[in-house]
Write a protein that holds these residues in place. Structure first.
Motif, PDB file in Angstrom:
ATOM      1  N   TRP A  45       0.830  -1.205   0.000  1.00 45.67           N
ATOM      2  CA  TRP A  45       0.000   0.000   0.000  1.00 45.67           C
ATOM      3  C   TRP A  45       0.866   1.257   0.000  1.00 45.67           C
ATOM      4  CZ3 TRP A  45       0.265   3.790   3.684  1.00 45.67           C
ATOM      5  CH2 TRP A  45      -0.609   4.858   3.508  1.00 45.67           C
ATOM      6  N   PHE A  49       0.830   4.466  -2.390  1.00 39.72           N
ATOM      7  CA  PHE A  49       0.436   5.751  -1.813  1.00 39.72           C
ATOM      8  C   PHE A  49       1.462   6.832  -2.137  1.00 39.72           C
ATOM      9  CE2 PHE A  49       0.932   8.832   1.637  1.00 39.72           C
ATOM     10  CZ  PHE A  49      -0.311   9.455   1.582  1.00 39.72           C
ATOM     11  N   ARG A  52       0.500   8.457  -5.277  1.00 43.91           N
ATOM     12  CA  ARG A  52      -0.695   9.295  -5.140  1.00 43.91           C
ATOM     13  C   ARG A  52      -0.358  10.593  -4.421  1.00 43.91           C
ATOM     14  NH1 ARG A  52      -2.777   4.140  -4.278  1.00 43.91           N
ATOM     15  NH2 ARG A  52      -2.845   4.293  -1.993  1.00 43.91           N
ATOM     16  N   ALA A 154      -1.393   6.132   8.390  1.00 46.63           N
ATOM     17  CA  ALA A 154      -1.017   5.181   7.346  1.00 46.63           C
ATOM     18  C   ALA A 154      -1.569   3.795   7.649  1.00 46.63           C
ATOM     19  CB  ALA A 154       0.500   5.131   7.217  1.00 46.63           C
ATOM     20  N   GLU A 167      -6.440   8.245   3.952  1.00 44.08           N
ATOM     21  CA  GLU A 167      -5.447   8.718   2.994  1.00 44.08           C
ATOM     22  C   GLU A 167      -5.533  10.233   2.855  1.00 44.08           C
ATOM     23  OE1 GLU A 167      -4.868   7.048  -0.788  1.00 44.08           O
ATOM     24  OE2 GLU A 167      -4.543   5.003  -0.061  1.00 44.08           O
TER      25      GLU A 167
END
Length: 412
Positions: A45, A49, A52, A154, A167
Protein backbone atom coordinates in the motif's frame (compact mmCIF):
# COMPACT_ATOMS: atom_id res chain seq x y z
CA UNK A 1 -11.81 12.70 21.51
CA UNK A 2 -15.27 11.66 17.87
CA UNK A 3 -17.95 13.33 16.17
CA UNK A 4 -17.84 15.69 12.76
CA UNK A 5 -16.20 14.72 9.52
CA UNK A 6 -12.91 16.39 10.36
CA UNK A 7 -12.28 15.82 14.03
CA UNK A 8 -11.46 12.77 16.03
CA UNK A 9 -14.78 12.51 17.83
CA UNK A 10 -16.45 11.34 14.67
CA UNK A 11 -14.02 8.43 14.65
CA UNK A 12 -14.20 7.15 18.20
CA UNK A 13 -17.76 7.90 19.27
CA UNK A 14 -20.76 5.86 18.26
CA UNK A 15 -23.09 8.74 17.52
CA UNK A 16 -26.69 7.97 18.40
CA UNK A 17 -29.64 10.19 19.24
CA UNK A 18 -31.54 7.34 20.87
CA UNK A 19 -28.86 6.19 23.27
CA UNK A 20 -25.80 8.38 23.10
CA UNK A 21 -22.69 6.45 24.01
CA UNK A 22 -18.95 6.86 23.95
CA UNK A 23 -15.91 4.67 23.71
CA UNK A 24 -14.14 4.45 27.05
CA UNK A 25 -10.41 5.11 26.61
CA UNK A 26 -8.08 2.32 27.65
CA UNK A 27 -5.22 3.75 29.77
CA UNK A 28 -3.15 0.62 29.15
CA UNK A 29 -3.28 0.96 25.35
CA UNK A 30 0.05 1.31 23.58
CA UNK A 31 0.86 1.28 19.84
CA UNK A 32 2.42 -1.99 18.69
CA UNK A 33 3.87 -2.94 15.29
CA UNK A 34 1.77 -5.39 13.29
CA UNK A 35 2.74 -8.92 12.36
CA UNK A 36 4.83 -9.60 9.28
CA UNK A 37 1.88 -10.65 7.10
CA UNK A 38 0.07 -7.36 7.63
CA UNK A 39 3.37 -5.54 7.33
CA UNK A 40 3.89 -6.94 3.83
CA UNK A 41 0.51 -5.67 2.64
CA UNK A 42 1.27 -2.34 4.29
CA UNK A 43 4.47 -2.07 2.27
CA UNK A 44 2.52 -2.68 -0.94
CA UNK A 45 0.00 0.00 0.00
CA UNK A 46 2.76 2.45 0.94
CA UNK A 47 4.48 2.05 -2.41
CA UNK A 48 1.29 2.97 -4.27
CA UNK A 49 0.44 5.75 -1.81
CA UNK A 50 3.73 7.49 -2.46
CA UNK A 51 2.75 7.98 -6.08
CA UNK A 52 -0.70 9.29 -5.14
CA UNK A 53 0.91 11.73 -2.69
CA UNK A 54 3.30 12.94 -5.38
CA UNK A 55 0.29 13.49 -7.63
CA UNK A 56 -1.19 15.66 -4.86
CA UNK A 57 1.91 17.86 -4.96
CA UNK A 58 3.78 16.52 -1.94
CA UNK A 59 7.50 17.06 -2.46
CA UNK A 60 10.08 14.28 -2.50
CA UNK A 61 11.74 15.87 0.53
CA UNK A 62 8.55 15.64 2.59
CA UNK A 63 7.74 12.14 1.32
CA UNK A 64 11.07 10.99 2.72
CA UNK A 65 9.51 10.98 6.22
CA UNK A 66 7.39 8.00 5.15
CA UNK A 67 10.55 5.92 5.40
CA UNK A 68 10.24 6.10 9.18
CA UNK A 69 6.60 5.07 9.54
CA UNK A 70 5.40 1.58 10.45
CA UNK A 71 2.03 -0.15 10.72
CA UNK A 72 0.65 -0.33 14.25
CA UNK A 73 -1.32 -3.43 15.20
CA UNK A 74 -2.94 -1.79 18.21
CA UNK A 75 -4.38 0.94 15.99
CA UNK A 76 -6.12 -1.71 13.88
CA UNK A 77 -7.36 -3.47 17.02
CA UNK A 78 -8.71 -0.22 18.40
CA UNK A 79 -10.47 0.61 15.14
CA UNK A 80 -11.97 -2.91 14.91
CA UNK A 81 -13.33 -3.02 18.44
CA UNK A 82 -14.21 0.55 19.26
CA UNK A 83 -17.97 0.05 19.08
CA UNK A 84 -17.84 -2.78 21.59
CA UNK A 85 -16.43 -0.61 24.38
CA UNK A 86 -19.27 1.90 24.47
CA UNK A 87 -21.04 3.01 27.62
CA UNK A 88 -24.37 4.74 28.27
CA UNK A 89 -24.44 8.52 28.35
CA UNK A 90 -24.76 8.70 32.15
CA UNK A 91 -21.66 6.55 32.65
CA UNK A 92 -19.70 8.77 30.30
CA UNK A 93 -20.88 11.95 32.02
CA UNK A 94 -19.71 10.68 35.40
CA UNK A 95 -16.16 10.62 34.06
CA UNK A 96 -16.33 13.51 31.62
CA UNK A 97 -17.74 15.94 34.18
CA UNK A 98 -15.99 14.60 37.26
CA UNK A 99 -15.10 16.75 40.27
CA UNK A 100 -11.43 16.55 39.29
CA UNK A 101 -12.12 17.76 35.74
CA UNK A 102 -14.21 20.62 37.08
CA UNK A 103 -11.53 21.66 39.59
CA UNK A 104 -8.75 21.41 37.00
CA UNK A 105 -10.81 23.37 34.51
CA UNK A 106 -11.44 26.21 36.91
CA UNK A 107 -7.73 26.41 37.63
CA UNK A 108 -6.97 26.39 33.90
CA UNK A 109 -9.43 29.22 33.32
CA UNK A 110 -7.81 31.26 36.06
CA UNK A 111 -4.28 30.49 34.90
CA UNK A 112 -5.04 31.46 31.30
CA UNK A 113 -7.57 34.22 31.99
CA UNK A 114 -5.84 36.71 29.69
CA UNK A 115 -5.72 34.21 26.84
CA UNK A 116 -9.41 33.41 27.20
CA UNK A 117 -10.19 37.14 27.29
CA UNK A 118 -8.49 37.58 23.90
CA UNK A 119 -10.10 34.48 22.38
CA UNK A 120 -13.58 35.53 23.47
CA UNK A 121 -13.03 39.04 22.12
CA UNK A 122 -11.87 37.79 18.71
CA UNK A 123 -14.12 34.80 18.11
CA UNK A 124 -17.20 35.40 20.26
CA UNK A 125 -17.18 31.88 21.71
CA UNK A 126 -17.78 31.37 25.44
CA UNK A 127 -14.52 30.64 27.27
CA UNK A 128 -16.18 27.93 29.35
CA UNK A 129 -17.13 26.01 26.20
CA UNK A 130 -13.57 26.20 24.87
CA UNK A 131 -12.20 25.15 28.25
CA UNK A 132 -14.64 22.22 28.36
CA UNK A 133 -13.52 21.01 24.93
CA UNK A 134 -9.91 21.33 26.09
CA UNK A 135 -10.71 19.36 29.22
CA UNK A 136 -12.45 16.53 27.40
CA UNK A 137 -10.02 16.28 24.51
CA UNK A 138 -6.72 16.34 26.39
CA UNK A 139 -7.37 16.89 30.13
CA UNK A 140 -6.36 20.55 29.70
CA UNK A 141 -3.26 19.62 27.73
CA UNK A 142 -2.01 16.87 30.06
CA UNK A 143 -2.89 13.97 27.73
CA UNK A 144 -2.36 15.01 24.11
CA UNK A 145 -1.44 11.55 22.82
CA UNK A 146 1.97 10.14 21.99
CA UNK A 147 1.21 7.97 18.97
CA UNK A 148 3.10 8.80 15.79
CA UNK A 149 0.43 10.50 13.68
CA UNK A 150 1.85 9.48 10.30
CA UNK A 151 2.07 5.82 11.34
CA UNK A 152 -1.45 5.83 12.78
CA UNK A 153 -2.99 7.42 9.69
CA UNK A 154 -1.02 5.18 7.35
CA UNK A 155 -2.08 2.07 9.29
CA UNK A 156 -5.75 3.01 9.01
CA UNK A 157 -5.43 4.01 5.36
CA UNK A 158 -3.73 0.74 4.44
CA UNK A 159 -6.23 -1.30 6.43
CA UNK A 160 -8.89 -0.24 3.96
CA UNK A 161 -12.06 -0.06 6.06
CA UNK A 162 -12.03 3.72 5.74
CA UNK A 163 -8.99 3.95 3.52
CA UNK A 164 -10.02 6.96 1.42
CA UNK A 165 -10.76 9.06 4.49
CA UNK A 166 -7.47 8.27 6.18
CA UNK A 167 -5.45 8.72 2.99
CA UNK A 168 -6.92 12.21 2.77
CA UNK A 169 -5.90 12.84 6.38
CA UNK A 170 -2.40 11.49 5.75
CA UNK A 171 -1.86 13.73 2.73
CA UNK A 172 -3.08 16.68 4.82
CA UNK A 173 -0.59 15.72 7.55
CA UNK A 174 2.20 15.69 4.97
CA UNK A 175 1.13 19.15 3.80
CA UNK A 176 1.30 20.35 7.41
CA UNK A 177 4.93 19.25 7.48
CA UNK A 178 5.57 20.84 4.11
CA UNK A 179 4.15 24.15 5.35
CA UNK A 180 6.46 24.11 8.36
CA UNK A 181 3.87 24.22 11.15
CA UNK A 182 5.64 21.36 12.95
CA UNK A 183 8.12 18.55 12.41
CA UNK A 184 7.60 14.83 11.87
CA UNK A 185 9.06 14.15 15.32
CA UNK A 186 6.47 16.40 16.97
CA UNK A 187 3.55 15.20 14.83
CA UNK A 188 2.02 12.99 17.50
CA UNK A 189 -1.45 12.50 18.92
CA UNK A 190 -4.23 9.95 19.35
CA UNK A 191 -4.49 6.46 17.87
CA UNK A 192 -6.74 7.72 15.04
CA UNK A 193 -4.64 10.70 14.01
CA UNK A 194 -6.10 13.57 16.05
CA UNK A 195 -3.55 16.05 17.31
CA UNK A 196 -2.79 18.62 19.95
CA UNK A 197 -4.58 20.16 22.92
CA UNK A 198 -7.96 20.14 21.16
CA UNK A 199 -7.43 17.02 18.99
CA UNK A 200 -7.74 18.34 15.46
CA UNK A 201 -7.64 15.95 12.53
CA UNK A 202 -5.19 17.11 9.82
CA UNK A 203 -7.87 18.41 7.44
CA UNK A 204 -9.46 20.41 10.27
CA UNK A 205 -6.04 21.81 11.08
CA UNK A 206 -5.49 22.86 7.48
CA UNK A 207 -8.88 24.55 7.23
CA UNK A 208 -9.31 26.15 10.64
CA UNK A 209 -6.15 26.22 12.79
CA UNK A 210 -4.83 29.71 13.52
CA UNK A 211 -1.54 31.29 14.55
CA UNK A 212 -2.95 33.10 17.56
CA UNK A 213 0.36 33.85 19.30
CA UNK A 214 1.82 35.38 16.14
CA UNK A 215 5.01 33.32 15.95
CA UNK A 216 4.50 32.39 12.31
CA UNK A 217 3.34 28.81 12.98
CA UNK A 218 -0.01 27.25 13.78
CA UNK A 219 1.32 25.13 16.63
CA UNK A 220 -1.32 23.07 18.44
CA UNK A 221 1.31 20.64 19.77
CA UNK A 222 3.40 22.95 21.95
CA UNK A 223 2.85 23.20 25.69
CA UNK A 224 1.42 26.72 25.40
CA UNK A 225 -2.25 26.23 24.40
CA UNK A 226 -2.75 29.59 22.65
CA UNK A 227 -2.98 28.37 19.05
CA UNK A 228 -4.94 25.23 19.93
CA UNK A 229 -7.63 26.97 21.99
CA UNK A 230 -8.02 29.79 19.49
CA UNK A 231 -8.27 27.20 16.71
CA UNK A 232 -11.12 25.45 18.55
CA UNK A 233 -12.89 28.79 18.90
CA UNK A 234 -12.35 29.49 15.21
CA UNK A 235 -13.80 26.06 14.41
CA UNK A 236 -16.96 26.77 16.42
CA UNK A 237 -17.36 30.24 14.95
CA UNK A 238 -17.22 28.73 11.48
CA UNK A 239 -19.70 26.05 12.60
CA UNK A 240 -22.25 28.77 13.37
CA UNK A 241 -21.70 29.45 17.07
CA UNK A 242 -24.04 32.22 18.28
CA UNK A 243 -22.52 34.48 20.90
CA UNK A 244 -24.70 34.81 23.99
CA UNK A 245 -26.82 31.75 23.27
CA UNK A 246 -26.49 28.69 25.54
CA UNK A 247 -25.92 25.19 24.21
CA UNK A 248 -29.03 24.14 26.11
CA UNK A 249 -30.17 23.40 29.65
CA UNK A 250 -31.91 20.68 31.64
CA UNK A 251 -35.70 20.75 31.67
CA UNK A 252 -38.61 18.93 33.26
CA UNK A 253 -41.50 17.63 31.21
CA UNK A 254 -45.14 17.70 32.35
CA UNK A 255 -47.27 14.63 33.00
CA UNK A 256 -48.83 13.51 29.76
CA UNK A 257 -46.13 15.09 27.60
CA UNK A 258 -46.37 14.03 23.96
CA UNK A 259 -43.01 12.36 23.41
CA UNK A 260 -43.40 12.62 19.66
CA UNK A 261 -42.55 16.30 20.24
CA UNK A 262 -39.08 15.36 21.54
CA UNK A 263 -37.59 15.54 18.07
CA UNK A 264 -34.63 17.65 16.94
CA UNK A 265 -36.61 18.62 13.85
CA UNK A 266 -39.33 20.24 15.98
CA UNK A 267 -38.30 23.78 16.93
CA UNK A 268 -40.27 26.20 19.09
CA UNK A 269 -39.40 29.28 21.08
CA UNK A 270 -39.12 28.88 24.83
CA UNK A 271 -42.49 30.43 25.59
CA UNK A 272 -44.23 27.96 23.29
CA UNK A 273 -42.53 25.10 25.12
CA UNK A 274 -43.46 26.70 28.46
CA UNK A 275 -47.10 26.84 27.36
CA UNK A 276 -46.91 23.05 26.91
CA UNK A 277 -45.71 22.66 30.52
CA UNK A 278 -41.96 22.40 29.82
CA UNK A 279 -39.94 24.10 32.58
CA UNK A 280 -36.30 24.66 33.49
CA UNK A 281 -35.06 22.04 35.92
CA UNK A 282 -33.43 24.72 38.10
CA UNK A 283 -36.73 26.56 38.53
CA UNK A 284 -35.57 29.72 36.74
CA UNK A 285 -37.76 31.52 34.25
CA UNK A 286 -37.55 30.47 30.63
CA UNK A 287 -35.02 32.66 28.77
CA UNK A 288 -35.39 34.25 25.35
CA UNK A 289 -32.70 32.76 23.12
CA UNK A 290 -34.79 31.72 20.14
CA UNK A 291 -36.07 28.41 18.88
CA UNK A 292 -35.05 25.18 20.54
CA UNK A 293 -35.89 21.48 20.55
CA UNK A 294 -36.32 18.82 23.23
CA UNK A 295 -33.58 16.19 23.50
CA UNK A 296 -33.94 12.90 25.40
CA UNK A 297 -30.52 11.20 25.27
CA UNK A 298 -31.75 8.28 27.40
CA UNK A 299 -35.44 8.31 26.58
CA UNK A 300 -38.34 9.15 28.85
CA UNK A 301 -36.56 7.61 31.85
CA UNK A 302 -33.60 9.98 31.78
CA UNK A 303 -32.73 13.65 31.80
CA UNK A 304 -34.35 15.97 29.25
CA UNK A 305 -32.75 19.03 27.69
CA UNK A 306 -33.85 22.01 25.64
CA UNK A 307 -31.12 22.52 23.03
CA UNK A 308 -30.36 25.43 20.71
CA UNK A 309 -28.42 26.13 17.53
CA UNK A 310 -25.20 26.11 19.54
CA UNK A 311 -25.80 22.43 20.28
CA UNK A 312 -25.66 21.87 16.52
CA UNK A 313 -22.44 23.90 16.32
CA UNK A 314 -20.86 21.62 18.91
CA UNK A 315 -22.08 18.61 16.92
CA UNK A 316 -19.83 19.79 14.10
CA UNK A 317 -16.93 19.21 16.50
CA UNK A 318 -18.25 15.79 17.49
CA UNK A 319 -21.55 14.27 16.42
CA UNK A 320 -22.29 12.20 19.55
CA UNK A 321 -24.98 13.56 21.86
CA UNK A 322 -23.02 12.30 24.87
CA UNK A 323 -20.00 14.38 23.89
CA UNK A 324 -22.00 17.56 23.20
CA UNK A 325 -23.95 17.26 26.46
CA UNK A 326 -20.67 16.67 28.31
CA UNK A 327 -19.06 19.77 26.79
CA UNK A 328 -22.09 21.90 27.57
CA UNK A 329 -22.58 20.55 31.07
CA UNK A 330 -18.88 20.79 31.93
CA UNK A 331 -18.92 24.40 30.72
CA UNK A 332 -21.91 25.08 32.97
CA UNK A 333 -20.13 23.53 35.95
CA UNK A 334 -16.98 25.55 35.23
CA UNK A 335 -19.00 28.75 35.46
CA UNK A 336 -20.57 27.63 38.76
CA UNK A 337 -23.70 25.77 37.70
CA UNK A 338 -25.02 22.70 39.47
CA UNK A 339 -25.19 19.01 38.49
CA UNK A 340 -27.85 17.36 36.37
CA UNK A 341 -30.77 16.71 38.71
CA UNK A 342 -32.79 14.06 36.86
CA UNK A 343 -32.38 10.34 37.29
CA UNK A 344 -31.11 8.05 34.55
CA UNK A 345 -32.24 4.53 33.60
CA UNK A 346 -29.31 3.01 35.47
CA UNK A 347 -30.55 -0.54 34.94
CA UNK A 348 -30.15 -0.25 31.18
CA UNK A 349 -27.03 -1.11 29.26
CA UNK A 350 -25.81 0.13 25.90
CA UNK A 351 -26.36 -2.10 22.90
CA UNK A 352 -23.22 -3.37 21.22
CA UNK A 353 -22.51 -2.52 17.60
CA UNK A 354 -23.77 -5.92 16.40
CA UNK A 355 -26.89 -5.62 18.57
CA UNK A 356 -27.66 -2.25 17.02
CA UNK A 357 -27.34 -3.84 13.58
CA UNK A 358 -29.69 -6.61 14.69
CA UNK A 359 -32.14 -4.02 16.03
CA UNK A 360 -32.16 -2.30 12.64
CA UNK A 361 -32.69 -5.57 10.77
CA UNK A 362 -35.56 -6.61 13.04
CA UNK A 363 -37.26 -3.21 12.89
CA UNK A 364 -37.11 -3.21 9.09
CA UNK A 365 -38.39 -6.78 8.92
CA UNK A 366 -41.32 -5.79 11.15
CA UNK A 367 -42.26 -3.01 8.73
CA UNK A 368 -40.45 -0.12 10.40
CA UNK A 369 -37.73 0.62 7.86
CA UNK A 370 -34.47 2.02 9.26
CA UNK A 371 -33.25 2.73 5.69
CA UNK A 372 -30.04 0.82 6.22
CA UNK A 373 -28.18 -1.46 8.63
CA UNK A 374 -25.06 0.35 9.81
CA UNK A 375 -25.12 -0.07 13.59
CA UNK A 376 -25.58 3.66 14.17
CA UNK A 377 -28.74 4.87 15.88
CA UNK A 378 -29.25 7.94 13.71
CA UNK A 379 -32.41 9.87 12.75
CA UNK A 380 -33.78 7.17 10.41
CA UNK A 381 -33.47 4.48 13.07
CA UNK A 382 -34.90 6.76 15.74
CA UNK A 383 -37.92 7.43 13.52
CA UNK A 384 -38.36 3.70 12.99
CA UNK A 385 -38.14 3.07 16.74
CA UNK A 386 -40.73 5.78 17.41
CA UNK A 387 -43.10 4.30 14.84
CA UNK A 388 -42.67 0.83 16.35
CA UNK A 389 -43.19 2.14 19.89
CA UNK A 390 -46.28 4.06 18.89
CA UNK A 391 -47.74 1.05 17.09
CA UNK A 392 -47.14 -1.13 20.16
CA UNK A 393 -48.55 1.35 22.68
CA UNK A 394 -45.15 2.20 24.15
CA UNK A 395 -43.78 5.64 24.97
CA UNK A 396 -42.54 6.90 21.57
CA UNK A 397 -39.27 8.38 22.82
CA UNK A 398 -36.98 6.83 20.20
CA UNK A 399 -34.84 5.20 22.87
CA UNK A 400 -33.15 1.86 22.18
CA UNK A 401 -32.41 -0.15 25.34
CA UNK A 402 -31.77 -3.88 25.38
CA UNK A 403 -35.39 -4.50 26.38
CA UNK A 404 -36.55 -3.08 23.05
CA UNK A 405 -34.29 -5.51 21.20
CA UNK A 406 -35.68 -8.37 23.32
CA UNK A 407 -39.24 -7.44 22.30
CA UNK A 408 -38.26 -7.46 18.64
CA UNK A 409 -36.48 -10.80 19.01
CA UNK A 410 -39.65 -12.22 20.52
CA UNK A 411 -41.68 -10.98 17.56
CA UNK A 412 -43.78 -8.60 19.63
Amino acid sequence: MRRHAMLIGSLILAAGTAMAEIVVPDPEWEPRPVDTTISASFDDWLASFRQRARNEGISAETLAVLGDIRPLESVIERDRTQFEFSRPVWVYLETAVSDARIDNGRRALERHAGLFDRIEAQYGVDRHIIAAIWGLESAYGAVRGDTDTLSALATLAADGRRGAFFETQLIAALRILENGDTTAERLRGSWAGAMGHTQFMPTSFEALAVDFDGDGRRDIWEDAPDDALASAANFLRNAGWKSGQPWGFEITLPDGFDYMQADRRILRDEQAWAAMGVARADGAAMPDHGRASVLLPAGAGGAAFLVYDNFAALERYNTADAYVIAVGHLADRLRGGGPITSDWPYGDRALTFEERRELQRLLSAAGFDTLGVDGLIGPNTVNAIRAYQQARGLIPDGYAPASLLDRLRAGE
